[in-house]
Design a protein around this motif. Structure first.
Motif, PDB file in Angstrom:
ATOM      1  N   PRO A 178       0.815  -1.225   0.000  1.00 13.21           N
ATOM      2  CA  PRO A 178       0.000   0.000   0.000  1.00 13.21           C
ATOM      3  C   PRO A 178       0.842   1.265   0.000  1.00 13.21           C
ATOM      4  CG  PRO A 178      -0.912  -1.605   1.519  1.00 13.21           C
ATOM      5  CD  PRO A 178       0.396  -2.154   1.061  1.00 13.21           C
ATOM      6  N   SER A 179       2.003   1.202   0.672  1.00 15.57           N
ATOM      7  CA  SER A 179       2.932   2.337   0.681  1.00 15.57           C
ATOM      8  C   SER A 179       4.343   1.823   0.461  1.00 15.57           C
ATOM      9  CB  SER A 179       2.861   3.084   2.016  1.00 15.57           C
ATOM     10  OG  SER A 179       3.895   4.069   2.086  1.00 15.57           O
ATOM     11  N   ALA A 180       5.072   2.497  -0.430  1.00 18.39           N
ATOM     12  CA  ALA A 180       6.462   2.109  -0.698  1.00 18.39           C
ATOM     13  C   ALA A 180       7.417   2.704   0.326  1.00 18.39           C
ATOM     14  CB  ALA A 180       6.864   2.563  -2.104  1.00 18.39           C
ATOM     15  N   ALA A 181       6.877   3.500   1.234  1.00 20.17           N
ATOM     16  CA  ALA A 181       7.722   4.137   2.258  1.00 20.17           C
ATOM     17  C   ALA A 181       7.919   3.178   3.420  1.00 20.17           C
ATOM     18  CB  ALA A 181       7.085   5.443   2.723  1.00 20.17           C
ATOM     19  N   VAL A 182       8.736   2.170   3.195  1.00 20.30           N
ATOM     20  CA  VAL A 182       9.028   1.166   4.225  1.00 20.30           C
ATOM     21  C   VAL A 182      10.379   1.491   4.840  1.00 20.30           C
ATOM     22  CG1 VAL A 182       9.407  -1.280   4.682  1.00 20.30           C
ATOM     23  CG2 VAL A 182       7.709  -0.578   2.979  1.00 20.30           C
ATOM     24  N   ALA A 183      10.402   1.730   6.147  1.00 21.71           N
ATOM     25  CA  ALA A 183      11.651   2.043   6.842  1.00 21.71           C
ATOM     26  C   ALA A 183      12.398   0.769   7.207  1.00 21.71           C
ATOM     27  CB  ALA A 183      11.366   2.858   8.099  1.00 21.71           C
ATOM     28  N   CYS A 184      13.702   0.876   7.271  1.00 29.40           N
ATOM     29  CA  CYS A 184      14.531  -0.279   7.648  1.00 29.40           C
ATOM     30  C   CYS A 184      14.074  -0.865   8.985  1.00 29.40           C
ATOM     31  CB  CYS A 184      15.997   0.140   7.744  1.00 29.40           C
ATOM     32  SG  CYS A 184      16.746   0.637   6.175  1.00 29.40           S
ATOM     33  N   GLU A 185      13.676   0.020   9.903  1.00 31.08           N
ATOM     34  CA  GLU A 185      13.269  -0.423  11.234  1.00 31.08           C
ATOM     35  C   GLU A 185      11.964  -1.210  11.218  1.00 31.08           C
ATOM     36  OE1 GLU A 185      16.031   2.979  11.457  1.00 31.08           O
ATOM     37  OE2 GLU A 185      14.173   2.588  10.327  1.00 31.08           O
TER      38      GLU A 185
END
Length: 337
Positions: free
Chosen positions: A43-50
């Motif tokens: 849904p969102s490509a803004a996936v953080a490493c954490e």
């Protein structure tokens, strides 16, 4: 909106700072491309490493397992668990590198599965006719850079039993200190490179390969990796999947062919780097005429067999039929004629 350093940014930085500098750069890029493709489906490509934890990784494994490997000809085959896990391992390396640089707040929050738990020891061994088919394929693509590189890789691998990374690094450059033409001795470990647990041997080479090395200035395999060309060949020749036909297939197959020809196990182990001589003995042994003589004689015979199936497989066009007046005589010894 994700709070933290984005996985996509970490991947970009990793490839710039690390991945592009390695011989395995093409494999690294392919493994990480799967991760990026998966993120695009979210849904969102803004996936953080954490955010990437064991649950996230398991969903990625499930998704990638369902994505078949498609050849250029449109053929489909399933993706093995070890192939999937290679992408997981590469992603862990990316996040850990981001943490070391201070970009990510913590190292990878998941644990990859060790490949040895997923991969059985490959059982397939190529016969001489199958090896010849590989040379035939490479020769058919020789005018293309990947075909030329694959052909050289096959020649080096059959002649030395080197691991793929060592075969790629064979060079005749003087500063590398690898090739001794007079003695037909090749050090698979370039000068200045520290030996690892995957020991690289110093070997005598078949005369057919020596002729090639004597006519090359610098790297023998002219490309950084032939992985892509190998994959194309494996699909075209319908080689077994599920990890049975990776680039180490040549090494394993030629070792079996040497065993079939009753070459002493010690010589095979020495060539493969599975057995080491002590430092002093190793320094001088390779320059003795009897060193690995049975293995070299058998290799010269195997090469002759491949050449009988595929004329030109090892032959250098610019040397004449017998190259620099070298002819094979009984016992595999080359002499001037």
């Amino acid at each position: 909106m994700a709070s933290g350093f984005l996985v996509t940014d970490a991947i970009s930085n990793y490839q710039i700072l690390h991945g592009q500098l390695r011989a395995s750069s093409e494999a690294i890029a392919a493994r990480l491309a799967h991760v990026v493709r998966y993120i695009v489906t979210l849904p969102s490509a803004a996936v953080a490493c954490e955010q990437v934890n064991d649950e996230w990784i398991q969903r990625f494994r499930t998704w990638l397992t369902a994505q078949p490997i498609v050849s250029t000809g449109g053929n489909h085959r399933s993706r093995s668990a070890s192939t999937v896990e290679n992408s997981v391992i590469q992603l862990a390396a990316v996040i850990n590198a981001a943490h070391r640089r201070g970009d990510a707040s913590r190292p990878a929050g998941f644990r990859p599965i060790p490949l040895k738990e997923l991969s059985a020891t490959p059982q397939h061994r190529a016969t001489v006719p199958e090896l010849a088919a590989m040379f035939r394929y490479a020769l058919s693509r020789r005018r293309q850079s990947d075909g030329a590189g694959l052909h050289r890789f096959l020649i080096a691998s059959v002649s030395t039993l080197a691991r793929p990374d060592a075969a790629h690094e064979i060079s005749t450059a003087a500063d590398r200190g690898q090739w001794n033409s007079q003695r037909r001795v090749l050090d698979l470990n370039p000068r200045g490179r520290r030996q690892t647990k995957k020991y690289r041997a110093t070997v005598r080479v078949p005369w057919q390969f020596a002729e090639h090395l004597d006519n090359v200035a610098g790297k023998f395999v002219p490309v950084s990796t032939v992985r892509s060309a190998w994959r194309g060949m494996a699909i075209e020749l319908n080689l077994p999947g599920d990890g049975e036909s990776g680039m180490k297939l040549i090494r394993r197959s030629v070792a079996q062919l040497l065993r079939d020809r009753r070459v002493p196990a010690e010589e095979i182990e020495l060539m493969m780097g599975h057995r080491k001589l002590d430092a002093v003995t190793d320094l001088y042994a390779a320059f003795r005429p009897e060193h690995l003589s049975n293995a070299v004689t058998a290799l010269e015979g195997i090469i002759d067999e491949i050449e009988s199936f595929v004329p030109g497989a090892f032959h250098r066009k610019d040397t004449g039929q017998t190259g620099s007046s070298l002819k094979l005589i009984s016992g595999g010894v080359a002499k001037n004629g």
